[in-house]
Write a protein that holds these residues in place. Structure first.
Motif, PDB file in Angstrom:
ATOM      1  N   THR A  49       0.860  -1.180   0.000  1.00  0.00           N
ATOM      2  CA  THR A  49       0.000   0.000   0.000  1.00  0.00           C
ATOM      3  C   THR A  49       0.903   1.238   0.000  1.00  0.00           C
ATOM      4  O   THR A  49       2.105   1.142   0.289  1.00  0.00           O
ATOM      5  N   PRO A  50       0.359   2.409  -0.306  1.00  0.00           N
ATOM      6  CA  PRO A  50       1.196   3.619  -0.351  1.00  0.00           C
ATOM      7  C   PRO A  50       1.983   3.879   0.937  1.00  0.00           C
ATOM      8  O   PRO A  50       3.162   4.236   0.884  1.00  0.00           O
ATOM      9  N   LEU A  51       1.362   3.707   2.108  1.00  0.00           N
ATOM     10  CA  LEU A  51       2.074   3.947   3.364  1.00  0.00           C
ATOM     11  C   LEU A  51       3.186   2.918   3.563  1.00  0.00           C
ATOM     12  O   LEU A  51       4.305   3.262   3.968  1.00  0.00           O
ATOM     13  N   GLU A  52       2.897   1.657   3.274  1.00  0.00           N
ATOM     14  CA  GLU A  52       3.925   0.614   3.390  1.00  0.00           C
ATOM     15  C   GLU A  52       5.060   0.859   2.411  1.00  0.00           C
ATOM     16  O   GLU A  52       6.235   0.620   2.735  1.00  0.00           O
ATOM     17  N   LEU A  53       4.721   1.326   1.230  1.00  0.00           N
ATOM     18  CA  LEU A  53       5.742   1.605   0.217  1.00  0.00           C
ATOM     19  C   LEU A  53       6.691   2.697   0.685  1.00  0.00           C
ATOM     20  O   LEU A  53       7.917   2.575   0.533  1.00  0.00           O
ATOM     21  N   ARG A  54       6.166   3.756   1.274  1.00  0.00           N
ATOM     22  CA  ARG A  54       7.038   4.813   1.793  1.00  0.00           C
ATOM     23  C   ARG A  54       7.853   4.297   2.973  1.00  0.00           C
ATOM     24  O   ARG A  54       9.005   4.688   3.159  1.00  0.00           O
ATOM     25  N   GLY A  55       7.260   3.419   3.769  1.00  0.00           N
ATOM     26  CA  GLY A  55       8.008   2.822   4.861  1.00  0.00           C
ATOM     27  C   GLY A  55       9.165   1.988   4.369  1.00  0.00           C
ATOM     28  O   GLY A  55      10.267   2.018   4.934  1.00  0.00           O
ATOM     29  N   ARG A  56       8.939   1.275   3.294  1.00  0.00           N
ATOM     30  CA  ARG A  56      10.011   0.474   2.700  1.00  0.00           C
ATOM     31  C   ARG A  56      11.113   1.375   2.153  1.00  0.00           C
ATOM     32  O   ARG A  56      12.301   1.070   2.273  1.00  0.00           O
ATOM     33  N   ASP A  57      10.722   2.495   1.562  1.00  0.00           N
ATOM     34  CA  ASP A  57      11.722   3.458   1.075  1.00  0.00           C
ATOM     35  C   ASP A  57      12.617   3.941   2.215  1.00  0.00           C
ATOM     36  O   ASP A  57      13.837   4.085   2.049  1.00  0.00           O
ATOM     37  N   ILE A  58      12.015   4.203   3.363  1.00  0.00           N
ATOM     38  CA  ILE A  58      12.782   4.661   4.524  1.00  0.00           C
ATOM     39  C   ILE A  58      13.673   3.533   5.047  1.00  0.00           C
ATOM     40  O   ILE A  58      14.823   3.766   5.443  1.00  0.00           O
ATOM     41  N   TYR A  59      13.154   2.315   5.056  1.00  0.00           N
ATOM     42  CA  TYR A  59      13.927   1.142   5.459  1.00  0.00           C
ATOM     43  C   TYR A  59      15.199   1.032   4.615  1.00  0.00           C
ATOM     44  O   TYR A  59      16.297   0.809   5.132  1.00  0.00           O
ATOM     45  N   VAL A  60      15.060   1.222   3.315  1.00  0.00           N
ATOM     46  CA  VAL A  60      16.209   1.169   2.408  1.00  0.00           C
ATOM     47  C   VAL A  60      17.125   2.368   2.635  1.00  0.00           C
ATOM     48  O   VAL A  60      18.354   2.237   2.674  1.00  0.00           O
ATOM     49  N   ARG A  61      16.532   3.551   2.789  1.00  0.00           N
ATOM     50  CA  ARG A  61      17.323   4.771   2.990  1.00  0.00           C
ATOM     51  C   ARG A  61      18.207   4.671   4.218  1.00  0.00           C
ATOM     52  O   ARG A  61      19.374   5.108   4.203  1.00  0.00           O
ATOM     53  N   GLU A  62      17.689   4.098   5.287  1.00  0.00           N
ATOM     54  CA  GLU A  62      18.434   4.004   6.535  1.00  0.00           C
ATOM     55  C   GLU A  62      19.400   2.822   6.563  1.00  0.00           C
ATOM     56  O   GLU A  62      20.129   2.630   7.536  1.00  0.00           O
TER      57      GLU A  62
END
Length: 244
Positions: A49-62
């Protein structure tokens, strides 16, 4: 023929080496042309979902993948500790997948629902407050940073181009209704991305602050989803062996 005669004849050694490599390569490659599908047939797996997708982006970023894998191997000790081994189907919408290369911390493939939202938030802010022996650094800024989701539609469109079934047309939406159900099809429609993200962020108090949508909201939503899509109780023991 003596082995010495092969070693002292460079031409023969090259020919025999190429023959062995060719045979070994064919043994590995030819079976792939007879495999109809490399992804298991399993219900429940869906795009983020959009919120999970942004969370995954942050997971990768960090850089979370540098210390945590998301791949449970098919060994007894792995399954006793983490649960059912990972399926290819569970990573089919990951670009790139988060299997990882080492485990400084535990595998996260089945971490979803294992702890509460409050636990996940506190653990990300101050890991040692919950696990004193942990060497994980804290990420307190995730609570401070407002979540930027201004480009969420563009991110979904980019993933759609590499095969993730987010919908833009009515035909694609109808296909998602059939595959994932009407409720999930709404969440996977690009035009609904902002509304869906805000709704999901407000539906649960992911980070303990209901008044803002933070990066912590997104990351916790992503973590709480990991490993929850497939209901393994619906399948008999050994069912997935046929796909290995």
């Amino acid at each position: 023929m003596k082995h010495e005669s092969i070693e002292i004849n460079s031409g023969l050694l090259i020919v025999l080496t190429l023959a062995v490599i060719s045979i070994g390569g064919l043994v590995e490659i030819v079976p792939l042309f007879h495999i109809e599908e490399t992804v298991e047939e399993v219900d429940g797996v869906r795009p983020y979902t959009p919120l999970e997708l942004r969370g995954r982006d942050i997971y990768v970023r960090e850089g979370c993948y540098t210390c945590h894998s998301q791949m449970i191997r098919p060994f007894r000790d792995e399954q006793l500790r983490y649960g059912h081994y990972s399926l290819a189907a569970e990573s089919q919408y990951d670009h790139p997948f988060q299997w990882g290369s080492k485990r400084t911390g535990p595998d996260l493939a089945r971490v979803g629902g294992k702890y509460s939202n409050e636990w996940q938030t506190q653990h990300l802010v101050d890991p040692q407050s919950l696990v004193p022996e942990s060497i994980m650094p804290g990420y307190p800024w995730l609570l401070e940073n407002e979540l930027d989701y201004s480009q969420i539609e563009d991110r979904m469109v980019a993933l759609k181009r590499v095969g993730v079934p987010y919908s833009q047309s009515q035909e694609e939406y109808d296909a998602n209704v059939e595959q994932f159900g009407a409720d999930m099809a709404e969440k996977l429609h690009v035009g609904n991305a902002t509304e869906v993200l805000e709704s999901q962020a407000g539906a649960q108090n992911w980070d303990g602050d209901p008044n803002r949508i933070t990066e912590m909201d997104a990351l916790v939503a992503y973590l709480q989803m990991l490993g929850t899509m497939v209901d393994f109780s619906k399948y008999e023991d050994g069912h997935f062996n046929q796909f290995r």
